[in-house]
Design an enzyme around this catalytic site. Structure first.
Site, PDB file in Angstrom:
ATOM      1  N   GLU A 181       0.811  -1.226   0.000  1.00  0.00           N
ATOM      2  CA  GLU A 181       0.000   0.000   0.000  1.00  0.00           C
ATOM      3  C   GLU A 181       0.842   1.272   0.000  1.00  0.00           C
ATOM      4  OE1 GLU A 181      -2.953  -0.062   3.153  1.00  0.00           O
ATOM      5  OE2 GLU A 181      -4.305  -1.235   1.895  1.00  0.00           O
ATOM      6  N   GLU A 250      -7.090  -7.232  -0.828  1.00  0.00           N
ATOM      7  CA  GLU A 250      -7.714  -7.030   0.489  1.00  0.00           C
ATOM      8  C   GLU A 250      -9.151  -6.590   0.309  1.00  0.00           C
ATOM      9  OE1 GLU A 250      -5.809  -4.556   3.348  1.00  0.00           O
ATOM     10  OE2 GLU A 250      -3.884  -5.575   3.139  1.00  0.00           O
TER      11      GLU A 250
END
Ligand SMILES: *[C@@H]1O[C@H](CO)[C@@H](O)[C@H](O)[C@H]1NC(C)=O
Ligand SMILES: *[C@@H]1O[C@H](CO)[C@@H](O)[C@H](O)[C@H]1NC(C)=O
Ligand SMILES: *[C@@H]1O[C@H](CO)[C@@H](O)[C@H](O)[C@H]1NC(C)=O
Ligand SMILES: *[C@@H]1O[C@H](CO)[C@@H](O)[C@H](O)[C@H]1NC(C)=O
Ligand SMILES: *[C@@H]1O[C@H](CO)[C@@H](O)[C@H](O)[C@H]1NC(C)=O
Ligand SMILES: CC(=O)N[C@H]1CO[C@H](CO)[C@@H](O)[C@@H]1O
Length: 823
Positions: A181, A250
């Site tokens: 991320e 995710e």
């Protein structure tokens, strides 16, 4: 020549030995390709340190039974390398055993090395010693950082290779991840950040793992890294490279919880909707974050202020029980999606927008077609005319027609059983109703009273630098010499401390004067309290307690922790204030608790320190309590109810259960007054519950922490509380309900225990929800209760089709069966 011949022969032999069973993992723009087959994969995150090695086989089996074919985990650097070049892969940190458990169940694995993991994990997985290395700068082109990152990443890759666990070696690992991320926060890192990502890519590639690498949330991921999406919905996501498949690493199944926060809840309908939409829109790999959330044992939770439970409202609950109906509703979805693997990965795609947020997608191959009908409107149900047939598609739902004719699944029509879990008292033989305690005070004589530390500096030092994360606790102590006529002595004085959080306790001249803490999302505060200062020497002792180091944000690693400058004494003279800044005084520091140094938490506490059984104190801060108990019978998960206690840390037989803080009440105003509606976009504020209740009252005690005979519970109570109500309990299914339409095949299960009674059953038009079903006028001719008593009572599970043949005629338009069974 001979040498070279045998050398090459050896290479060829070893190639066949080690790679004979190699799995070939590649991809195109459509999907991952495993041994030549385009795959639709459904994955779920299970973080090995958030359960125990004894729990892993059962968790992974339940994931497989739930229709997953892949398990994903991060690798937790600070857990494995707590001290530089000293490693720990024991117990629930045994990464190799975890991957082999996945392999034993025949599932694939995704290894997200990071090594930055975020994950609501302490400091995002970075070791604090790394922060304390001279010249280091995290997540940018910095040699100190890159060397350490490469060193750890290489260590992990080599360990995995030595055990032949990459698919290229015949193992289960089909994908590996580097960084995590970074794209979300990379702006402030400027050019250094961009170079760093290129370096990450090159470094990862150089490790030769033989499977593709992914980078999540990284729009500029360099080739051949595959960039992937994280979020509540990823249907609109497009990878940056046409040869990268659309992958969702995710999908947040719920949300994490913070101290002071309410209980998160994401409905089964909405989660299924997001998954169905993703596959409708061309996705071929999806991972549930989390599939099993588990527990933040020890000091592993991040934040600050992340709770010890990391249940996440995931399909498997904290203890490993199926969270029903979520688990079962998704299992049905997975089975349907898997049945469409060929069309989803090969079909020509036709999307048709029917207006008012209704759309259809057809995947067609020569042999076969599969269809999705979706209604993204958040209020209005739709009747979709498709191929000459009318389909009822409720608002915010997707219907799946694997053959483009029969609706095999709709995300808003839940037929899986609802399980209501209950806590039962410990029924171990001779176990008294209340536990018997001994106690002793934490020794604060040297710190709060005498101000003696181990380190000294003429400034206030970041808690990370001083304590190196060896403990939550750090004492900051300084002396102030005041003349008789100082306004701080003659007038009114206050102590003012700026604190980054997380918890501060202040003492002046050995007297406790007050405490303060913050809540998740707002760390910094100013503590201010009137104090009585003496002429001559005064001692200021501040105890800072961390509640998980920050794990997210641009340059979050630089966030100062503990007491900040300035620390001031303020004299009030009329309207005038005289401020004395103590920040550059001589400060003494002491890391950790005296009781921990003396190992009071161990079962056979070796020290000579005595525990007292006399007058067990209540509401006394800085207090150690100890008791013994017998393990609850059976094998249901065990919890300890710590209601009545303040804040502190708990251990069973020397194993840390994590931080406890039942006195932190969830914000009364966080819960909406409207009923939870699965329709409309989910956010972590939506559908939360348990406002005004303790954020976390029950703490998981894994069975493997317990033994036959006597077990020991030790509590360190920081705020003051009352241990008399502490109880061990088991978590079991209390009731199981089904509420489904005619024609559906359903299952009722008490999971390894027999169904004891049918509390309610009605075929016709029953109303209400599990726990409060009611019959209506429309009711079948036969007695549904006695039919199900014969069919189900005494069995661990029963399954049957809902039909008039079975339950008798019922004269209403749409017929349903509602059942409530007692386990
Ligand atoms: C692996 O699969 C790809 C694509 O399916 C194929 O091009 C390649 O030849 C295969 N490699 C091996 C070693 O079988
Ligand atoms: C990691 O660093 C240590 C020295 O601290 C060194 O011995 C080791 O070889 C390094 N490992 C790698 C893979 O670079
Ligand atoms: C820590 O970092 C966050 C965001 O990265 C910031 O909002 C906050 O103010 C920082 N806290 C301190 C004490 O520096
Ligand atoms: C902490 O303990 C001290 C001494 O036992 C007591 O005077 C003080 O009031 C306690 N503070 C709290 C918040 O319980
Ligand atoms: C429903 O969708 C509309 C339009 O997108 C939006 O404005 C509204 O907030 C949504 N309502 C809910 C409950 O999500
Ligand atoms: C990729 C993505 O969807 N990110 C979103 C995830 O959820 C958070 C919190 O709701 C949003 O802020 C992100 O934009």
């Amino acid at each position: 020549m001979e040498f070279f011949k045998s050398f090459f022969a050896a290479i060829i032999i070893s190639f066949f030995l080690f790679h004979a069973n190699a799995t070939n993992v590649t991809h195109d723009g459509r999907s991952l390709i495993i041994d030549g087959v385009h795959r639709v994969l459904i994955s779920g995150s299970i973080h090995y340190p958030r359960s125990t090695a004894q729990m892993w086989p059962d968790l992974i089996r339940k994931a497989k039974e739930g229709g997953l074919d892949t398990i994903e985990t991060y690798v937790f650097w600070n857990a494995h390398e707590p001290i530089r070049r000293q490693y720990d892969f024991s117990g629930n940190l045994d990464l190799i055993r975890f991957i082999k458990t996945i392999q034993d169940e025949g599932l694939y694995a995704v290894l997200r090395i990071g090594p930055y993991v975020c994950a609501e994990w302490n400091y995002g997985g970075f070791p604090v010693w790394l922060h304390n290395l001279p010249g280091v700068s995290f997540r940018t082109k910095n040699d100190v950082f890159m060397n350490e990152m490469q060193n750890f990443t290489t260590l992990i890759v080599d360990m995995i290779k030595n055990e032949n666990l990459f698919a290229s070696q015949g193992g289960p690992i089909i994908l590996a991840q580097i960084e995590n991320e970074f794209g979300n926060v990379m702006g402030p890192y400027g050019a250094g950040g961009k170079e760093y990502i290129q370096w990450c890519s090159n470094m990862a590639e150089s490790l030769g793992v033989g499977v593709p690498w992914i980078m999540c949330q990284q729009q500029d991921a360099p080739k051949p890294m595959i960039n992937t999406c994280n979020g509540f919905y990823c249907d609109e996501f497009k990878p940056n490279n046409p040869s990268s498949p659309k992958m969702w690493t995710e999908n947040w199944t719920g949300w994490f919880k913070s101290w002071g926060g309410a209980d998160p809840y994401r409905t089964a309908e909405d989660l299924a909707y997001s998954v169905a939409r993703f596959y409708q829109k061309g996705g071929t790999f999806q991972n549930y974050y989390m599939y099993h959330g588990g527990t933040n044992f020890g000091r592993t939770s991040g934040g600050p202020y992340i709770t010890t439970t990391y249940d996440y409202n995931a399909p498997l609950d904290e203890y490993g029980n199926p969270n029903q109906p979520k688990w079962g509703h998704l299992k049905q979805l997975h089975d349907v999606l898997h049945s469409m693997e060929y069309t989803l990965t090969h079909g020509d795609v036709t999307n048709t927008d029917l207006g008012n947020s209704v759309s259809t997608t057809v995947y067609s191959t020569k042999e076969k077609s599969s269809c999705f009908l979706s209604n993204a409107h958040n209020q209005t149900d739709a009747v979709v005319k498709f191929g000459g047939i009318d389909y009822y598609v409720p608002a915010w739902s997707v219907s799946i027609l694997p053959d483009c004719k029969d609706e095999a699944y709709n995300t808003a029509k839940v037929y899986a059983q609802t399980s209501v879990l209950v806590k039962k008292p410990n029924k171990a033989e001779d176990e008294p109703n209340s536990l018997e305690w001994v106690w002793r005070p934490e020794n604060i004589e040297r710190t709060a009273v005498q101000g003696k530390g181990d380190h000294h500096a003429n400034r206030i030092i970041d808690q990370k630098a001083m304590a190196n994360d060896a403990s939550d606790y750090l004492w900051y102590m300084t002396r102030v010499e005041l003349p008789k006529d100082d306004p701080l002595v003659t007038g009114k004085a206050t102590l003012r401390v700026t604190d980054s959080g997380h918890v501060l306790h202040a003492y002046v001249n050995g007297e406790y004067i007050g405490s303060q803490w913050a809540q998740y999302g707002s760390q910094k505060y100013v503590f201010e309290k009137e104090v009585k200062l003496n002429p001559g020497k005064n001692l200021i002792s501040l105890l800072s307690a961390t509640v998980g180091l920050q794990n997210y944000g641009p340059m979050f690693d630089l966030n100062v922790t503990g007491v900040l400058s300035p620390v001031e004494l303020v004299a009030h003279k009329g309207n005038e204030k005289v401020v004395k800044d103590l920040s550059s005084h001589k400060w003494s520091y002491k890391v950790g608790l005296d009781g921990v140094a003396n190992k009071l938490y161990e079962t056979d506490c070796p020290s000579k320190l005595k525990w007292s059984a006399d007058s067990i104190p209540v509401d006394r801060n800085m207090t150690w309590y100890k008791t013994t108990f017998k393990a609850p019978l059976g094998n249901a998960p065990v919890v300890v109810d710590l209601l009545g206690l303040g804040k502190g840390h708990a251990w069973v037989n020397g194993h840390s259960l994590g931080r406890y803080w039942p006195s932190y009440i969830a914000d009364e105003h966080a819960c909406q007054t409207v009923a939870c509606d699965y329709r409309g976009a989910y956010s972590d504020k939506k559908c939360v519950s348990k406002c005004g209740e303790p954020t976390q009252r029950w703490y998981h005690v894994p069975r493997s922490f317990l033994k036959d005979g006597e077990n020991t519970l030790v509590l360190f109570e920081e705020f003051g509380g009352n241990p008399s109500g502490v109880q061990f309990q088991t978590v079991e299914i209390g009731t199981a309900c089904v509420n489904a339409h005619e024609g559906k095949k359903v299952e009722l299960s008490c999971h390894n225990r027999p169904i004891s009674r049918i509390n309610f059953a009605s075929f016709g038009d029953p109303q209400g929800v599990c726990g409060s079903f009611k019959k209506t006028e429309c009711e079948s001719t036969e007695d549904a209760v006695s039919i199900l008593e014969k069919e189900c009572v005494g069995k661990e599970s029963c399954s049957f089709e809902i039909s008039e043949d079975k339950f008798g005629k019922a004269y209403c338009a749409i017929k349903r069966l509602a059942v409530e069974a007692v386990c």
